[in-house]
Enzyme design. Structure first.
Site, PDB file in Angstrom:
ATOM      1  N   LYS A   1      28.496  34.816  42.395  1.00  0.00           N
ATOM      2  CA  LYS A   1      29.462  34.589  41.537  1.00  0.00           C
ATOM      3  C   LYS A   1      30.676  35.673  42.122  1.00  0.00           C
ATOM      4  CE  LYS A   1      31.524  34.733  36.813  1.00  0.00           C
ATOM      5  NZ  LYS A   1      32.429  35.945  37.256  1.00  0.00           N
TER       6      LYS A   1
ATOM      7  N   SER B   1      27.808  38.666  40.151  1.00  0.00           N
ATOM      8  CA  SER B   1      29.204  39.216  39.754  1.00  0.00           C
ATOM      9  C   SER B   1      29.262  40.697  40.037  1.00  0.00           C
ATOM     10  CB  SER B   1      29.524  38.994  38.255  1.00  0.00           C
ATOM     11  OG  SER B   1      30.929  39.378  37.891  1.00  0.00           O
TER      12      SER B   1
END
Length: 563
Positions: A488, A463
Site C-alpha cells: 500500500k 503503508s
C-alpha cells in the site's frame, strides 16, 4: 441553483371573455409586463402590518428612491440581513403570459386579483436595500413555482450571476459541494476514474436538489456515493463519530488540522474536533496560524511545523498566534491573538512493546521492539524504548513491523531519524507528478550506525510500515526479513468538513529512496523467512534465528546506497 425546467408549466383555464378589469388588476398588469419574475416562491416578512413580497430594482436609483433606466420586478428574500434577489433570464413574466389567455377570464378572477393586490401589493418603491426586514425561505426545487418558458427558448429559474453572496455561501457550504471541491483539488488521479468531474458534480447536485425533504443524512449519502465513483477503496467520507476516532493520528494533539491555503499560508483547514483544546479556544476553520511557539510559519509547510513540535515530544502545550479576518475587514486588518492549547492524545494506546530478548555469548545483546501502529504516540514511545534499551546494553536490534497496518506517514519519517542522519527517507509524488523528498532530521539518532538493525515484515505490514522499512533498507541501515509486505503505497489525507464529518482522500503515493513504487509492489525482504510465528505470544519475540554477525553483517556490508 434551483432548476425548474423539469416542472410542468401551469395552464390558464379557458373561460368567457369579460371586459371588466379592476384598477388594481391594471396595476398588476403593469408589474407583470415590466420584467420576468423569479421561478421560486417567497414567504414575505412583515413590518407595521405591510407585506413586501416584491421590491422594485433598477439600473440607477438615488437616495430618494427615484430610479432611471429599465425597471425590473424582483422577488426578494432575506436571511440574517443578507438580501438575496433573483430573476429569470427570459423576457416574459408569468403574469404577462397569463394575460394572453385572460381575455376569456370571468370577473371572479379580476375580483380575486383585486383582493390580492390590496393585501400584498407594495406601498413603496424605494430601492431593495432599504428593506432589511424582509424575510423568507427558498423552498426546494420540488416546491418551487415554475414560470412559463420564455420566448427565447431559455430555461426559467435563478440566474447565478444575480445570486447574492449569501445564496452562494448557502449552496457552497453544503457537504456535497465541499467534498467535490476537495476531490477536484487534491485527488491523485486527475482522470477521476475516467469521469468528467464537473459533470459528476452537476449530476449529484441535481440528485440532491430533486430530493423531497432534503436532509443532512441524504446529502452525506450522496457525497459518499460521489466519492465511491472514483473507484478508490481508500477514499471515503467519514461520519462525525468515525472522524473523531481517526484523531488518534493527530500528531499535534490539539484537535486542529493545519494545511496551506492557495498562497501557502498555514491555516486551520477544518473545523476543530468537538471538545478538543482548539475547539475550546474558539479556533475556527479559516483562521491563519502565523506563529507556533513564537516561531513564524511564513514559508513553512505543515510538516515543518510538526517537525518543530516533535523536537520536544514531551511538551504539554502549544502556543499558536492566530490571525482572523472578519467579514467586514479589509485584507490585512484582522485580529491577532495568542492561544495556549493543552496537548492531549485521548484514547490513544502506547503502540510500543520492547524487551531485551537475548544476551549471547559473543557479546550480542538483542533489543526487540514491537511497533503495532503509527499513531500520535509512536515516536515519543519509541524514543523512550530505544533509550532504555541502550541503557540496558543493547547493541543489536529487531524492529518488528509484522501486522502493522500503518498510520501517520510523518511518524515513519520521524522514526527513520532515530537510525539515520540527514538522508532521504522517502519521496512523495503528488497529483502533478512532482517528487517531494522527505529527509530524516539531523541530530536525532539514538542507535549508532555500528549497531546492526533487522526489520521483520509480513503480508500485513502496510503503508507507513513500508515507508519505514524502505527508508532503512535503501539507505543500507537495516536488513529486511520475513515475507513481502502488503504493497500500500498511497497516501491519504484526512480533511475535516464543516458539519463535523470528514473526508479521507488519496492525494499522493510513496516511492522509496531507490525509486521503488510501493503501491501494488510492496517491500521485498533481503532474507526470506527466518522469523517466528507472529500470532503466538512469547514465540513471536524469538530472535534466536537472527544471525547478526554472519548473514546480517554480510548483507549490510554488500549494500550500496544509490546516489
Amino acid at each position: 441553483t434551483i432548476d425548474n425546467s423539469s416542472m410542468p408549466v401551469p395552464q390558464t383555464p379557458k373561460c368567457r371573455r369579460s371586459p371588466l378589469y379592476s384598477f388594481a388588476f391594471l396595476v398588476l398588469l403593469l408589474f407583470s409586463v415590466s420584467a420576468p419574475v423569479s421561478g421560486f416562491t417567497v414567504t414575505p416578512g412583515r413590518k407595521k402590518g405591510l407585506r413586501y413580497p416584491f421590491v422594485r430594482a433598477s439600473d440607477k436609483c438615488d437616495d430618494n428612491g427615484r430610479c432611471q433606466g429599465q425597471t425590473k420586478l424582483l422577488h426578494r428574500i432575506e436571511k440574517n440581513d443578507n438580501v438575496i434577489g433573483a430573476k429569470t433570464v427570459g423576457k416574459e413574466g408569468p403574469l404577462r403570459a397569463l394575460l394572453k389567455e385572460c381575455r376569456k377570464c370571468t370577473p371572479v378572477l379580476a375580483a380575486t386579483l383585486t383582493i390580492w393586490s390590496l393585501l400584498f401589493a407594495p406601498t413603496d418603491f424605494r430601492r431593495h436595500d432599504q428593506y432589511p426586514f424582509i424575510t423568507g425561505t427558498v423552498p426546494t426545487a420540488s416546491a418551487a413555482v415554475t414560470a412559463p418558458a420564455t420566448t427565447t427558448g431559455e430555461k426559467t429559474g435563478i440566474d447565478p450571476e444575480l445570486l447574492s453572496s449569501a445564496m452562494r455561501q448557502r449552496h457552497e457550504s453544503s457537504v456535497l459541494d465541499e467534498v467535490w471541491k476537495l476531490v477536484d483539488k487534491y485527488y491523485i488521479d486527475r482522470t477521476f476514474n475516467g469521469q468528467d468531474w464537473n459533470a459528476v458534480r452537476e449530476t449529484y447536485v441535481e440528485k440532491d436538489e430533486a430530493t423531497t425533504g432534503r436532509t443532512p443524512e441524504r446529502s452525506m449519502s450522496l457525497a459518499s456515493e460521489m466519492v465511491a465513483s472514483l473507484g478508490d477503496k481508500y477514499s471515503r467520507v467519514l461520519d462525525a463519530a468515525s472522524y473523531n476516532r481517526i484523531q488518534k493520528y493527530d500528531l499535534i494533539g490539539v484537535g486542529a488540522t493545519l494545511m496551506p491555503d492557495a498562497d501557502k499560508r498555514i491555516m486551520v483547514g477544518a473545523p476543530p474536533v468537538p471538545g478538543s483544546a482548539a475547539a475550546t479556544a474558539d479556533l475556527r476553520y479559516g483562521d491563519y496560524i502565523v506563529k507556533v511557539n513564537g516561531v513564524s510559519t511564513e514559508g513553512r509547510t505543515s510538516f515543518d511545523i510538526i517537525d518543530q513540535i516533535n523536537e520536544n515530544p514531551n511538551m504539554s502545550s502549544l502556543t499558536f498566534t492566530i490571525y482572523r479576518e472578519g467579514p467586514d475587514d479589509i485584507k490585512g486588518e484582522g485580529m491577532v491573538r495568542d492561544v495556549t492549547l493543552a496537548r492531549t492524545f485521548m484514547e490513544v494506546k502506547n503502540p510500543i512493546d520492547y524487551k531485551i530478548t537475548e544476551r549471547r555469548g559473543d557479546g550480542t545483546v538483542v533489543g526487540y521492539i514491537k511497533v503495532k501502529e503509527f499513531n500520535a504516540l509512536v515516536q515519543k514511545s519509541l524514543m523512550a524504548a530505544l533509550s532504555d534499551l541502550e541503557l540496558q546494553g543493547a547493541n543489536a536490534y529487531v524492529l518488528d513491523l509484522r501486522g502493522n497496518p500503518g498510520g501517520a506517514f510523518q511518524s515513519a519519517v520521524e522514526i527513520s531519524s532515530l537510525f539515520l542522519k540527514d538522508r532521504v527517507a522517502t519521496y512523495v509524488v503528488d497529483n502533478n507528478d512532482v517528487e517531494l523528498p522527505f529527509r530524516t532530521t539531523k541530530d536525532k539518532v539514538i542507535v549508532d550506525v555500528s549497531e546492526p538493525l533487522v526489520i521483520w515484515v509480513d503480508g500485513r505490514s502496510a503503508s507507513a510500515s513500508e515507508v519505514l522499512a524502505g527508508a532503512l533498507k535503501d539507505n543500507c541501515r537495516a536488513v529486511v526479513m520475513g515475507q513481502k509486505s502488503f504493497g500500500k503505497g498511497l497516501i491519504q489525507a484526512v480533511y475535516g468538513l464543516k458539519n463535523g464529518s470528514g473526508l479521507v482522500l488519496t492525494v499522493a503515493k510513496y516511492v522509496t529512496p531507490n525509486g521503488t513504487d510501493i503501491q501494488g509492489t510492496g517491500i521485498s525482504p533481503d532474507v526470506e523467512g527466518g522469523v517466528p510465528l507472529s500470532f503466538i505470544p512469547k514465540i513471536s519475540e524469538d530472535t534466536s534465528k537472527v544471525d547478526f554477525r554472519g548473514v546480517i553483517a554480510n548483507k549490510l556490508d554488500m549494500c550500496t546506497v544509490n546516489s
